[in-house]
Design an enzyme around this catalytic site. Structure first.
Site, mmCIF file in Angstrom:
data_model
loop_
_atom_site.group_PDB
_atom_site.id
_atom_site.type_symbol
_atom_site.label_atom_id
_atom_site.label_comp_id
_atom_site.label_asym_id
_atom_site.label_seq_id
_atom_site.Cartn_x
_atom_site.Cartn_y
_atom_site.Cartn_z
ATOM 1 N N SER A 7 14.955 -10.972 -7.052
ATOM 2 C CA SER A 7 13.754 -10.143 -7.172
ATOM 3 C C SER A 7 13.388 -9.956 -8.639
ATOM 4 O O SER A 7 14.128 -9.339 -9.411
ATOM 5 C CB SER A 7 13.983 -8.767 -6.542
ATOM 6 O OG SER A 7 12.952 -7.901 -6.974
ATOM 7 N N HIS A 32 11.626 -13.935 -5.462
ATOM 8 C CA HIS A 32 11.094 -12.824 -4.661
ATOM 9 C C HIS A 32 10.202 -11.970 -5.554
ATOM 10 O O HIS A 32 10.646 -11.463 -6.588
ATOM 11 C CB HIS A 32 12.272 -12.010 -4.113
ATOM 12 C CG HIS A 32 11.900 -10.886 -3.209
ATOM 13 N ND1 HIS A 32 11.659 -11.044 -1.858
ATOM 14 C CD2 HIS A 32 11.724 -9.565 -3.445
ATOM 15 C CE1 HIS A 32 11.368 -9.884 -1.309
ATOM 16 N NE2 HIS A 32 11.393 -8.967 -2.252
ATOM 17 N N ASP A 34 7.803 -8.744 -5.845
ATOM 18 C CA ASP A 34 7.534 -7.450 -5.209
ATOM 19 C C ASP A 34 6.225 -6.865 -5.702
ATOM 20 O O ASP A 34 6.116 -6.434 -6.853
ATOM 21 C CB ASP A 34 8.671 -6.477 -5.549
ATOM 22 C CG ASP A 34 9.948 -6.808 -4.798
ATOM 23 O OD1 ASP A 34 9.919 -6.811 -3.564
ATOM 24 O OD2 ASP A 34 10.967 -7.068 -5.468
ATOM 25 N N MET A 36 3.600 -3.864 -5.407
ATOM 26 C CA MET A 36 3.535 -2.463 -4.964
ATOM 27 C C MET A 36 2.217 -1.845 -5.390
ATOM 28 O O MET A 36 1.796 -2.008 -6.545
ATOM 29 C CB MET A 36 4.679 -1.677 -5.597
ATOM 30 C CG MET A 36 6.035 -2.253 -5.288
ATOM 31 S SD MET A 36 7.315 -1.321 -6.121
ATOM 32 C CE MET A 36 8.768 -2.244 -5.622
ATOM 33 N N HIS A 65 6.477 -10.379 -1.481
ATOM 34 C CA HIS A 65 6.717 -9.203 -0.636
ATOM 35 C C HIS A 65 5.648 -8.161 -0.944
ATOM 36 O O HIS A 65 5.696 -7.506 -1.979
ATOM 37 C CB HIS A 65 8.134 -8.680 -0.944
ATOM 38 C CG HIS A 65 8.521 -7.445 -0.202
ATOM 39 N ND1 HIS A 65 9.633 -6.706 -0.542
ATOM 40 C CD2 HIS A 65 7.959 -6.810 0.860
ATOM 41 C CE1 HIS A 65 9.746 -5.676 0.282
ATOM 42 N NE2 HIS A 65 8.733 -5.701 1.135
ATOM 43 N N MET A 67 4.156 -4.791 -0.621
ATOM 44 C CA MET A 67 4.317 -3.378 -0.245
ATOM 45 C C MET A 67 2.986 -2.708 -0.523
ATOM 46 O O MET A 67 2.813 -1.942 -1.472
ATOM 47 C CB MET A 67 5.474 -2.771 -1.042
ATOM 48 C CG MET A 67 6.835 -3.238 -0.533
ATOM 49 S SD MET A 67 8.139 -3.046 -1.737
ATOM 50 C CE MET A 67 7.907 -4.569 -2.646
ATOM 51 N N MET A 136 14.474 -4.290 5.497
ATOM 52 C CA MET A 136 14.698 -3.521 4.266
ATOM 53 C C MET A 136 16.002 -2.731 4.398
ATOM 54 O O MET A 136 16.223 -2.037 5.386
ATOM 55 C CB MET A 136 13.542 -2.533 4.021
ATOM 56 C CG MET A 136 12.226 -3.157 3.607
ATOM 57 S SD MET A 136 12.294 -4.201 2.129
ATOM 58 C CE MET A 136 12.942 -3.072 0.877
ATOM 59 N N GLY A 143 13.852 -0.862 -7.459
ATOM 60 C CA GLY A 143 15.092 -1.629 -7.513
ATOM 61 C C GLY A 143 16.250 -0.684 -7.805
ATOM 62 O O GLY A 143 16.057 0.491 -8.129
ATOM 63 N N GLY A 144 17.455 -1.193 -7.663
ATOM 64 C CA GLY A 144 18.641 -0.453 -8.083
ATOM 65 C C GLY A 144 19.088 0.653 -7.149
ATOM 66 O O GLY A 144 19.880 1.510 -7.533
ATOM 67 N N ASP A 174 16.802 -7.069 1.957
ATOM 68 C CA ASP A 174 16.294 -6.701 0.633
ATOM 69 C C ASP A 174 16.623 -5.245 0.321
ATOM 70 O O ASP A 174 16.179 -4.347 1.029
ATOM 71 C CB ASP A 174 14.762 -6.915 0.645
ATOM 72 C CG ASP A 174 14.090 -6.592 -0.681
ATOM 73 O OD1 ASP A 174 14.795 -6.341 -1.671
ATOM 74 O OD2 ASP A 174 12.844 -6.614 -0.710
ATOM 75 N N GLY A 175 17.407 -5.056 -0.751
ATOM 76 C CA GLY A 175 17.683 -3.715 -1.233
ATOM 77 C C GLY A 175 19.167 -3.431 -1.323
ATOM 78 O O GLY A 175 19.872 -3.421 -0.313
ATOM 79 N N GLY A 176 19.637 -3.249 -2.549
ATOM 80 C CA GLY A 176 21.025 -2.845 -2.750
ATOM 81 C C GLY A 176 22.056 -3.916 -2.470
ATOM 82 O O GLY A 176 23.235 -3.629 -2.247
#
Ligand code: DX5
Ligand code: ZN
Length: 216
Positions: A7, A32, A34, A36, A65, A67, A136, A143-144, A174-176
């Site tokens: 990402s 990827h 993102d 937003m 992606h 959002m 998700m 992020g993070g 996606d995520g963590g």
């Protein structure tokens, strides 16, 4: 074959051209991206002009992606600047069928994402119509964040339903995601792995190799 999709939200944009070269030389095939909008999620990232610039520095597959509320308004725009796959959120579309059809017409591959609070069966009937389901594993926007294990059961259900239909579905998480939990999500049935902070923190080439070793 499992795919790593770093990402770019976590890239150092001052150094993106050099970092993209490192990603590509390390064997990364997907980026990827993102997007937003400050409405669907409480953050604003980047949009078509930035993706158009990144398109000029790599031949990677662009996994975009969105959002974004009512993404149907922007499908053709993102396709034109280089999106190869466009993922929209189940929660963000008033008319999901029309939105997916717009992606199909654009020529991009079709992705459908669900937030942590959306059950897997919300997208069960869409498995046959899409190329990828994105589960998700954090609330989208930043992020993070820490991986939410609730994603694991959803990945398993979606993979089982796809197998029952004989569908070769991409299941993205996606995520963590980090080196400690990547094996678990792959065992659950994910085959596209998004990682932002875990790829771009410190040595990118080292991180990519470590992920790929665990994912092969
Ligand atoms: C979150 C984004 C993610 C994010 C992942 O809303 O969709 O793609 O960049 O970042 P990490 O891997 O740091 O959780
Ligand atoms: Zn993402």
């Amino acid at each position: 074959m499992n795919i790593l999709s770093p990402s770019l939200l976590s890239v150092n944009f001052n150094n993106i051209e050099a970092d993209a070269k490192v990603l590509d030389a390390s064997g990364v095939k997907w980026y990827h991206l993102d997007v937003m909008d400050g409405h669907f999620v409480k953050n604003i990232s980047f949009g078509p002009p930035v993706i158009e610039c990144i398109r000029k520095i790599t031949d990677s597959f662009f996994d975009v992606h969105l959002m974004v509320k009512e993404p149907i308004r922007y499908i053709d725009t993102f396709r034109k600047v280089g999106a190869d796959l466009i993922t929209v959120h189940y929660e963000a579309c008033e008319n999901l069928d029309e939105t997916l059809e717009a992606i199909r017409k654009s020529g991009a591959k079709i992705g459908l994402a669900i937030n942590p609070d959306t059950p897997a069966n919300a997208v069960k009937d869409y498995i046959e119509k899409v190329d990828m389901i994105l589960v998700m594993s954090v609330y989208p926007g930043f992020g993070g964040q820490k991986f939410m294990p609730i994603a694991l059961e959803k990945i398993k259900d979606i993979r089982n339903w796809a197998n029952e239909q004989g569908k070769d579905l991409l299941v993205e998480v996606d995520g963590g995601i980090n080196l400690d939990n990547v094996t678990t999500v792959i065992e659950a049935g994910a085959n596209v792995i998004v990682a932002g902070s875990a790829v771009f923190k410190d040595d990118i080439a080292y991180n990519v190799k470590a992920f790929m070793d665990k994912m092969s």
